[in-house]
Structure formats: C-alpha cells, structure tokens
Design an enzyme around this catalytic site. Structure first.
Site, PDB file in Angstrom:
ATOM      1  N   HIS A  30      25.081  11.221  59.690  1.00 54.59           N
ATOM      2  CA  HIS A  30      25.124  10.848  61.108  1.00 54.59           C
ATOM      3  C   HIS A  30      23.681  10.628  61.535  1.00 54.59           C
ATOM      4  CE1 HIS A  30      26.393  10.536  65.221  1.00 54.59           C
ATOM      5  NE2 HIS A  30      25.586  11.523  65.579  1.00 54.59           N
ATOM      6  N   CYS A 120      26.482   4.485  63.879  1.00 52.70           N
ATOM      7  CA  CYS A 120      25.440   5.319  64.487  1.00 52.70           C
ATOM      8  C   CYS A 120      24.048   4.961  63.963  1.00 52.70           C
ATOM      9  CB  CYS A 120      25.736   6.802  64.286  1.00 52.70           C
ATOM     10  SG  CYS A 120      25.916   7.324  62.570  1.00 52.70           S
TER      11      CYS A 120
END
Length: 169
Positions: A30, A120
């Site tokens: 992430h 992301c």
C-alpha cells in the site's frame, strides 16, 4: 532508501514531507504520501470506517476510493513500511509545497480506483511527480499478459491434439 521497519515515531530516517511511504501488507504494498507531523494522505475504500490492513484490496472491487489524511502509525498498523521515493532518478519531484498543496486539496474527495491504472501507487506518484506510475501495476499487467499467452498456447495445443485424434478414427 531506508530499510523496512515497523512504525516508530522517532527513527533516524523518519519521513520528510512529500516522501512516498511504501507499506508492506500481506501479498501487496500500500502506498501513502507523507505530509508532515506524523500524517499521510492515502486512498482507502469509500465504504471504509477505521483504517484496515486490507484497505487497498477493498477498493479493487468498489472502483472508487476516498482520499484521507491519517496518522502514519494508524495506516501502518502492525505492518512494516519504508520511505521509497523510487522514481526520483527517473522523474523530478515537484516542489514540496506543491506536493503538499495538491495532497491536501484532495482530502475527503472520492476518486476513481483501478488496480491497473489508478491504484494507491499511481495516486501518490501523481502527487509527488505529476505523473502517475506504478511498478505493481506493470508487474500485474505483465503477469496477465503471460497467463493470457500461456492459456492461448494450451488452448491451441488442445485443439491441435483433438483434431489429430479425430483424423485417426
């Protein structure tokens, strides 16, 4: 580049405003953008309440994400992270004030999310460099291409074998 570490508020290589933060989740990474004072800006699923370890994974199915400003320690949780401005040698980072201004402008807004074209990592690299790039997406596209070619080859081989069997009878 600093090594991976668990969250630590006082560490010699603490992030600087504008830095990309790579967070190692089980099975994927992430990404978030450090904006200072212990906070990051990142994308999370639209329907998400408190931060969760699989937040990016949920966005894959919703096709939308929410831009949030959260404490780095909350986003990292029990995972590890590192500062990773890996594209600095390829793209010139925008001025830090511009990076932070752009990030803060997007807080609390809904944005499109797509694993291959708007994930992301794309989000944070667009903020830092003005260009959305993602090595995770490139790897996924390569893997999909390989699987597609392999499946096509096996299908063709199966077709050829079945035709050769039909001719024998």
């Amino acid at each position: 580049m600093a090594g991976s570490k668990r969250f630590c508020a006082t560490h010699p290589d603490d992030p600087e405003p504008g830095d990309l933060i790579e967070i190692f989740r089980p099975g994927y990474q992430h990404w978030a953008l450090y904006v200072g004072d212990g906070y990051v800006v990142n994308v999370t699923p639209v329907d998400e309440g408190p931060p969760a370890p699989f937040s990016s994974g949920k966005s894959v199915f919703s096709r939308k994400a929410w831009v949030r400003m959260q404490l780095l320690k909350d986003v990292v949780g029990d995972d590890t992270y590192r500062v990773n401005n890996k594209y600095d040698s390829t793209y010139a980072p925008l001025p830090v004030k511009e990076i932070i201004r752009r990030a803060k402008y997007l807080i609390d807004q809904e944005v499109p999310y797509d694993l291959l074209s708007s994930n992301c990592e794309h989000f944070v690299t667009l903020l830092r460099y003005g260009k959305a790039v993602s090595s995770q997406a490139k790897k996924a596209i390569s893997a999909i291409g390989f699987v597609t070619v392999a499946a096509g080859a096996f299908s063709l081989l199966g077709l050829l074998l079945s035709r050769s069997r039909e001719r024998r009878y």
